[in-house]
Design an enzyme around this catalytic site. Structure first.
Site, PDB file in Angstrom:
ATOM      1  N   HIS A  95       0.824  -1.221   0.000  1.00 41.97           N
ATOM      2  CA  HIS A  95       0.000   0.000   0.000  1.00 41.97           C
ATOM      3  C   HIS A  95       0.855   1.267   0.000  1.00 41.97           C
ATOM      4  O   HIS A  95       0.312   2.362   0.091  1.00 41.97           O
ATOM      5  CB  HIS A  95      -0.931   0.023   1.215  1.00 41.97           C
ATOM      6  CG  HIS A  95      -1.860  -1.152   1.302  1.00 41.97           C
ATOM      7  ND1 HIS A  95      -2.647  -1.549   0.239  1.00 41.97           N
ATOM      8  CD2 HIS A  95      -2.121  -2.016   2.313  1.00 41.97           C
ATOM      9  CE1 HIS A  95      -3.361  -2.619   0.600  1.00 41.97           C
ATOM     10  NE2 HIS A  95      -3.050  -2.922   1.847  1.00 41.97           N
TER      11      HIS A  95
HETATM   12 ZN   LIG Z   1      -3.945  -7.000   3.535  1.00 44.58          ZN
END
Ligand SMILES: [Zn+2]
Length: 301
Positions: A118
């Site tokens: 992320h």
């Molecule tokens: Zn995850």
């Protein structure tokens, strides 16, 4: 067979759903069972500034190297960025670089950590600060050790940072299979996104994976695969929601390693998410994934 791990991966994050100690706990399970020996554990070197700049903006690299984070950076990352946390993320980058090199050498490379998918070019998100996978892949591409790479992201959440970093880069295929109703709310576009409903379960998950992954491996023919084997697909996970059993996860891992091995594609393993309601279960799943990587490797010899 070497296992890459740094004592700096283990950092206290009191009250946080991400328990960084799960990687060391997984390693300890493997040591206890005699599957991994102490002499097999290798510590990664910290990445250089030039390494970090391969996937991140100068401003974000500076913040990471000089510990110049603002409170907003912690809010965005949903993680209080202490010095220990910053160092853990930095060393995880070194770990995935090392695992990728070992994969090219031995067929399989294992980082007992990593998978910060992320992390975006210029900021952290979703408990991730530096995208270790993107940096490792870009480094090997730059060194011309590989020409094409595939990222097989089977964490329960979309590899949004990785997808954004590699958008438009024809050398890298980003494959992400994840839950449709979970984080991140705003999706990026991977080369192939497969979205699954909450509570999908083993049978559908494995059928969809088999259909999707085999085809793209045949078409793209990567020189290296980086596998993000998130443990948060587990049915007892607080954040994943996909409802796989431990046996289903074992089958997932065996399938990925076998598909890559069958095509002569080296695999670098990273572990990623895992937020089991019983924390030892995340460590157990990570340990099983490593066992699967090791047994596939043994089959090569
Ligand atoms: Zn995850």
């Amino acid at each position: 067979m070497k296992i890459v791990f740094s004592k700096y991966y283990t950092v206290k994050t009191p009250g946080h759903v991400f328990r960084a100690g799960k990687f060391e706990a997984a390693l300890n399970m493997l040591l206890k069972d005699g599957i991994v020996l102490k002499k097999d554990i290798v510590a990664p070197a910290a990445p250089s500034k030039a390494d970090l700049l391969l996937a991140h903006s100068p401003a974000w690299v500076k913040k990471n190297l000089k510990f110049g984070f603002t409170p907003e950076d912690s809010v965005k990352a949903e993680l209080t960025i202490t010095r220990g946390v910053a160092r853990a993320h930095m060393m995880n980058v070194g770990g995935t670089i090392k695992a990728a090199r070992l994969a090219l050498k031995n067929g399989v490379g294992i980082n007992c950590g990593g998978g910060a998918h992320h992390a975006f070019k210029d900021h952290g998100e979703g408990f991730c600060l530096l995208n270790d996978i993107a940096i490792a892949v870009k480094k090997l591409l730059k060194e011309r050790l590989i020409r094409r790479a595939m990222i097989i992201d089977l964490d329960a959440h979309q590899g949004n940072g990785t997808a954004a970093i590699f958008r438009g880069d024809k050398r890298v295929f980003t494959f992400s299979m994840h839950g449709v109703e979970t984080y991140p709310e705003k999706r990026e576009r991977s080369s192939l996104d497969i979205e699954l409903k909450a509570g999908t379960g083993d049978a559908v998950y494995l059928a969809v994976l088999k259909r999707g992954l085999s085809r793209v491996l045949d078409e793209f023919r990567p020189d290296l695969a980086v596998y993000l084997a998130g443990a948060d697909v587990y049915k007892g996970d607080a954040l994943g929601g996909l409802g796989l059993t431990m046996l289903g996860i074992k089958k997932r891992d065996a399938f990925v390693f076998s598909e890559c091995r069958g095509r002569g594609v080296p695999v670098a393993l990273t572990l990623g998410g895992g937020y089991a309601l019983k924390p030892e279960n995340s460590a157990k799943i990570h340990a099983e994934t490593i066992k699967s990587a090791l047994s596939r490797h043994a089959g090569d010899l």
